[in-house]
Design an enzyme around this catalytic site. Structure first.
Site, PDB file in Angstrom:
ATOM      1  CE1 TYR A  62      -5.253   8.685   6.344  1.00  0.00           C
ATOM      2  CE2 TYR A  62      -6.068   6.502   5.758  1.00  0.00           C
ATOM      3  CZ  TYR A  62      -5.241   7.312   6.509  1.00  0.00           C
ATOM      4  OH  TYR A  62      -4.387   6.744   7.427  1.00  0.00           O
ATOM      5  CE  LYS A 100      -1.809   7.913   5.477  1.00  0.00           C
ATOM      6  NZ  LYS A 100      -0.560   8.341   6.148  1.00  0.00           N
TER       7      LYS A 100
END
Length: 237
Positions: free
Chosen positions: A143, A147
């Site tokens: 993640y 990002k």
């Protein structure tokens, strides 16, 4: 206010994405949200879209343009997933699927949107990242990588298309009051709050206001920026 614009928000059917979509709609813009299943939220136009599939993204933009009655002038790439797990136990699929949705999905949407924006010589692209993208998070190598990648994506788009009236920026929310944070235990909430200088969680509306500012004429000279909305948690972005 300026004339109504065509706005597309990916993953705009709940949480932060829904708050962003409603904020644009309340300002008078023609807003379409993408969703993978179910019906669009009440009062908003919706199109089905799987951001991991180029053909699906192309079809969603075409359908959105028909619903709006013109080009998509503002794109907010918000669709995202998590598949948390410790590094040594994380499967290739858990890593690849998160990067494919969160980062490559944003790329596919920006690429499709850029065609109309280049013709019009104006456009706003806003990527919804996370404080975790630059702060890091245990169990979130996939993640956080996805990002963080949005920053390089926005800055490269800025260097490519900045001379054509197109901006690309990143908003990095911290801990925001959503259904997800509402399920955390009281002990965990207390622990997280201790690390936030503001001493509280943010609201989806606070994120939405920053996104709307970046999409406005007032932000025409801001591009390639990372704007944290995190109460000071990740200072130094």
């Amino acid at each position: 206010m300026a004339d109504a614009r065509g706005v597309l928000v990916t993953g705009g059917n709940r949480g932060i994405g829904l708050a962003i979509a409603r904020s644009f709609a309340e300002a008078g813009d023609a807003v379409v949200v993408t969703h993978r299943s179910g019906q669009p939220p009440e009062g908003l136009m919706g199109v089905r879209c799987e951001v991991t599939d180029t053909a699906s993204v192309d079809a969603a933009f075409t359908e959105a343009e028909e619903k709006i009655g013109g080009p998509v002038e503002v794109v907010v790439a918000n669709a995202g997933i998590t598949r948390d797990g410790l590094l040594m136990r994380m499967s290739d699929d858990d890593f690849d699927s998160v990067v494919d949705t969160n980062l490559a999905g944003a790329f596919r949407c920006a690429r499709r949107a850029s065609k109309g924006m280049i013709r019009a010589r104006r456009g706003r692209i806003v990527f919804i990242s996370s404080v975790v993208g630059l702060y890091g998070g245990p169990g979130q190598t996939n993640y956080a990588s996805s990002k963080a990648g949005l920053v390089g994506l926005a800055r490269s788009i800025t260097r490519e298309l900045g001379g054509r009236g197109i901006t690309a920026n990143v908003v990095a929310p911290g801990f925001i009051e959503t259904e997800m944070t509402g399920e955390l235990s009281d002990d965990l909430k207390k622990k997280y709050l201790e690390g936030i200088p503001a001493g509280r969680y943010g609201t989806s509306e606070e994120v939405a206001r920053v996104v709307r500012f970046l999409a406005s004429d007032d932000a025409a000279y801001i591009s390639g920026a990372v704007i944290p909305v995190d109460g000071g948690l990740g200072m130094g972005h």
